[in-house]
Design a protein around this motif. Sequence first.
Motif, short mmCIF file in Angstrom:
data_model
loop_
_atom_site.label_atom_id
_atom_site.label_comp_id
_atom_site.label_asym_id
_atom_site.label_seq_id
_atom_site.Cartn_x
_atom_site.Cartn_y
_atom_site.Cartn_z
N LEU A 40 0.83 -1.21 0.00
CA LEU A 40 0.00 0.00 0.00
C LEU A 40 0.86 1.26 0.00
CD1 LEU A 40 -2.78 -1.02 2.57
CD2 LEU A 40 -3.05 -0.70 0.11
N ILE A 41 2.08 1.16 0.53
CA ILE A 41 2.94 2.34 0.63
C ILE A 41 3.50 2.75 -0.73
CG2 ILE A 41 5.12 3.17 1.64
CD1 ILE A 41 4.47 1.74 4.15
N HIS A 42 3.44 1.85 -1.71
CA HIS A 42 3.95 2.20 -3.04
C HIS A 42 2.96 1.83 -4.14
CE1 HIS A 42 5.22 -2.06 -3.80
NE2 HIS A 42 5.39 -2.06 -2.51
N ASP A 43 1.66 1.90 -3.82
CA ASP A 43 0.64 1.56 -4.83
C ASP A 43 0.23 2.75 -5.69
OD1 ASP A 43 -0.86 3.07 -3.07
OD2 ASP A 43 -2.36 1.52 -2.66
N GLY A 44 0.85 3.91 -5.46
CA GLY A 44 0.57 5.09 -6.27
C GLY A 44 -0.66 5.88 -5.84
N VAL A 45 -1.28 5.47 -4.73
CA VAL A 45 -2.51 6.13 -4.27
C VAL A 45 -2.24 6.91 -3.00
CG1 VAL A 45 -4.89 5.80 -3.51
CG2 VAL A 45 -3.92 4.30 -5.27
N ILE A 46 -2.47 8.21 -3.05
CA ILE A 46 -2.33 9.07 -1.87
C ILE A 46 -3.73 9.43 -1.39
CG2 ILE A 46 -1.55 11.29 -1.00
CD1 ILE A 46 0.79 11.16 -2.88
N PRO A 47 -4.08 9.07 -0.17
CA PRO A 47 -5.43 9.37 0.33
C PRO A 47 -5.64 10.86 0.54
CG PRO A 47 -4.05 8.58 2.11
CD PRO A 47 -3.25 8.42 0.85
N ASP A 48 -6.87 11.25 0.59
CA ASP A 48 -7.19 12.64 0.88
C ASP A 48 -6.66 13.00 2.26
OD1 ASP A 48 -8.55 12.89 -1.52
OD2 ASP A 48 -10.50 12.40 -0.63
#
Length: 205
Positions: A40-48
């Motif tokens: 999850l730390i490098h999945d390319g998704v930054i949460p709001d």
Amino acid sequence: MKKLIAALALAATASAAHAVVPVIVSSSSISGTMTNDASLIHDGVIPDEYTSWLDAMNVHWEGQDAITPGDSAAAATTLSFDQVYTLSDVRMSVDNNDFYRVQISLDGTNWNTLFTVLSFDGEVISGMDTMSSVAGDGEYVASIDFPAVQAKFARVYAVTGDGAYAVAEMQFSGTPVPVPEPSQYALLGVGLVGVGLRLRKGCTR
């Protein structure tokens, strides 16, 4: 002379091909006890921002901080890059009001601190906070702005805080460190020999 020019042109082309790019993470792992997968730390998704530290998009844990050499009980997430990069910037998302340390390594054994996220960095007062080392970025945080450095691995862990920690994303950018092909060395060597012979002839005239 022509061969030397060709060799230099080839080297220049190789250098130009290695511009700043997103760093590719080939694998990741967790030490200690964390909730959710390291990927999850490098999945390319930054949460709001303000998203809860317990959100399913984050790797989160409680109470395990202040990692020390050989301390396998402390919670840390380690990223392995697909090759060595000269790192230039990072964009990341962590839970606010905690101290997090990011370290880098070339061999996965010897680690150096790249920067420390301070508990008062960022503007978020609750939940996840996005930070960037890119000057001029709206999320720019000076304390994580680091000088360019080579690395093959990176890890992040909590130093101290409220005992409730989370990391959602850590995206590096950098320049791949080229590994010259043997043929490039040979071509450059031939070119240098050619220049040497030409200069020698000039001196004997």
